[in-house]
Structure formats: structure tokens, C-alpha cells
Motif scaffolding. Structure first.
Motif, PDB file in Angstrom:
ATOM      1  N   ALA A 145       3.972   0.807  -9.363  1.00 13.72           N
ATOM      2  CA  ALA A 145       4.229   0.080  -7.998  1.00 13.72           C
ATOM      3  C   ALA A 145       3.976  -1.374  -7.976  1.00 13.72           C
ATOM      4  O   ALA A 145       4.703  -2.036  -7.399  1.00 13.72           O
ATOM      5  CB  ALA A 145       2.816   0.496  -7.370  1.00 13.72           C
TER       6      ALA A 145
ATOM      7  N   TRP B   1       0.710  -1.164   0.240  1.00  8.68           N
ATOM      8  CA  TRP B   1       0.047   0.025   0.045  1.00  8.68           C
ATOM      9  C   TRP B   1       0.860   1.249   0.002  1.00  8.68           C
ATOM     10  O   TRP B   1       0.550   2.187  -0.742  1.00  8.68           O
ATOM     11  CB  TRP B   1      -0.821  -0.069   1.235  1.00  8.68           C
ATOM     12  N   GLY B   2       2.016   1.247   1.066  1.00  8.47           N
ATOM     13  CA  GLY B   2       2.929   2.421   0.817  1.00  8.47           C
ATOM     14  C   GLY B   2       3.502   2.572  -0.403  1.00  8.47           C
ATOM     15  O   GLY B   2       3.798   3.924  -0.751  1.00  8.47           O
ATOM     16  N   VAL B   3       4.004   1.694  -1.093  1.00  6.92           N
ATOM     17  CA  VAL B   3       4.637   1.730  -2.622  1.00  6.92           C
ATOM     18  C   VAL B   3       3.523   2.345  -3.480  1.00  6.92           C
ATOM     19  O   VAL B   3       3.819   3.164  -4.299  1.00  6.92           O
ATOM     20  CB  VAL B   3       5.107   0.464  -3.016  1.00  6.92           C
TER      21      VAL B   3
ATOM     22  N   ALA C 150       1.003   4.042  -2.971  1.00 11.49           N
ATOM     23  CA  ALA C 150       0.610   5.385  -2.488  1.00 11.49           C
ATOM     24  C   ALA C 150       1.637   6.500  -3.181  1.00 11.49           C
ATOM     25  O   ALA C 150       1.544   7.737  -3.340  1.00 11.49           O
ATOM     26  CB  ALA C 150       0.457   5.622  -0.989  1.00 11.49           C
ATOM     27  N   GLN C 151       2.950   5.956  -3.200  1.00 11.26           N
ATOM     28  CA  GLN C 151       3.990   6.732  -3.728  1.00 11.26           C
ATOM     29  C   GLN C 151       4.449   6.640  -5.246  1.00 11.26           C
ATOM     30  O   GLN C 151       4.953   7.421  -5.728  1.00 11.26           O
ATOM     31  CB  GLN C 151       5.282   6.364  -3.002  1.00 11.26           C
ATOM     32  N   ALA C 152       3.756   5.696  -5.811  1.00  9.29           N
ATOM     33  CA  ALA C 152       4.094   5.600  -7.406  1.00  9.29           C
ATOM     34  C   ALA C 152       2.980   5.356  -8.044  1.00  9.29           C
ATOM     35  O   ALA C 152       1.488   4.819  -7.612  1.00  9.29           O
ATOM     36  CB  ALA C 152       4.899   4.361  -7.552  1.00  9.29           C
ATOM     37  N   ASP C 153       2.796   5.343  -9.602  1.00 11.49           N
ATOM     38  CA  ASP C 153       1.642   5.027 -10.367  1.00 11.49           C
ATOM     39  C   ASP C 153       1.376   3.506 -10.066  1.00 11.49           C
ATOM     40  O   ASP C 153       2.303   2.778  -9.724  1.00 11.49           O
ATOM     41  CB  ASP C 153       2.207   5.212 -11.723  1.00 11.49           C
ATOM     42  N   ASP C 154       0.217   3.287 -10.215  1.00 10.25           N
ATOM     43  CA  ASP C 154      -0.370   1.566 -10.017  1.00 10.25           C
ATOM     44  C   ASP C 154       0.597   0.602 -10.723  1.00 10.25           C
ATOM     45  O   ASP C 154       0.978  -0.368 -10.148  1.00 10.25           O
ATOM     46  CB  ASP C 154      -1.783   1.473  -9.972  1.00 10.25           C
TER      47      ASP C 154
END
Length: 137
Positions: free
Chosen positions: A32, A21-23, A25-29
């Protein structure tokens, strides 16, 4: 499966899902998903090679053949729990289905190829690194 192992797998799964989830939230789906799948495959490669090292060491240090037996696999909390929740084949299938539904056949093929190649490279590369280090020591 003993209850303490099941609890460990569940707890590690919670951590793996939180990392995923954290990844996301930081990158495009799309990116990620690729990142977590590659990292997860690398961890599984590392874990399986480490487990083989432990198993081989126990066999070579033992004069009793059955004394070197271990459970035969890497830690279930790390592989099934953490990596199982971190990675997602089903999300990749959905991503590919969206590309195909939109008529983006080249994109679907490219992402499938990139994912398979990168995940395989991570798995094999981590195994080779562990085995090479093991042989040097």
C-alpha cells in the motif's frame, strides 16, 4: 497564503489521507505504501508538467513580458494537500528501520531501491506523457 488556499490544501489533504487509508485497508501495508507513493509521484509529475504548459502558453501568447507570469508552481491543493497526505516518506523510513532492526538489510535495500526507481519512473513518465501530448497538439 490566502485563507481560501489554506482551506483548499486542508480539504485536499483530508481526501488524500482517506484515499491512503482506503488503499491500506485493501492491501498489505508495504505494498500500500509503495502504491500510494508511486501514484502520488505520478500526480506531481503530471501537475508540474501541466503547470509548465500553462506558464509557457501564457508567455508565448503575451506581448507584454510580465503578463505571462504565474505563481510558478502547480496547484498547492493538489501537490501539497492531496499528494502530501497521500504519500509518506516518514512511513517509508519507519518501514526501512523495521527491516534494519530485524537484520533484514537486503530487504531494506531492495524496498528503498524499488521505491526510488518506481517513484522516479512515475514522476518522469507522467511528465513525458503530458509534454508529448502538448507537443502533438
Amino acid at each position: 497564503m490566502p485563507s481560501r488556499v489554506a482551506v483548499g490544501v486542508a480539504a485536499a489533504g483530508i481526501v488524500g489521507a482517506a484515499v491512503r487509508w482506503g488503499v491500506a485497508a485493501q492491501a498489505d501495508d508495504t505494498w500500500a505504501l509503495l502504491i500510494v507513493n508511486v501514484v502520488g509521484c505520478g500526480i506531481v509529475g503530471w501537475a508540474t508538467a501541466r503547470r509548465e504548459r500553462v506558464w509557457t502558453r501564457r508567455l508565448t501568447q503575451s506581448s507584454i513580458p510580465s503578463a505571462g507570469r504565474v505563481d510558478g508552481g502547480p496547484s498547492p491543493w493538489l501537490t501539497a494537500g492531496f499528494c502530501g497526505a497521500l504519500t509518506s516518506m516518514s512511513a517509508l523510513a519507519l518501514q526501512l528501520a523495521r527491516y534494519l532492526d530485524d537484520g533484514r538489510f537486503a530487504s531494506a535495500g531492495a524496498w528503498l531501491g524499488v521505491t526510488v526507481a518506481a517513484c522516479t519512473a512515475a514522476f518522469v513518465g507522467c511528465r513525458i506523457a503530458v509534454i508529448a501530448r502538448w507537443r502533438r497538439s
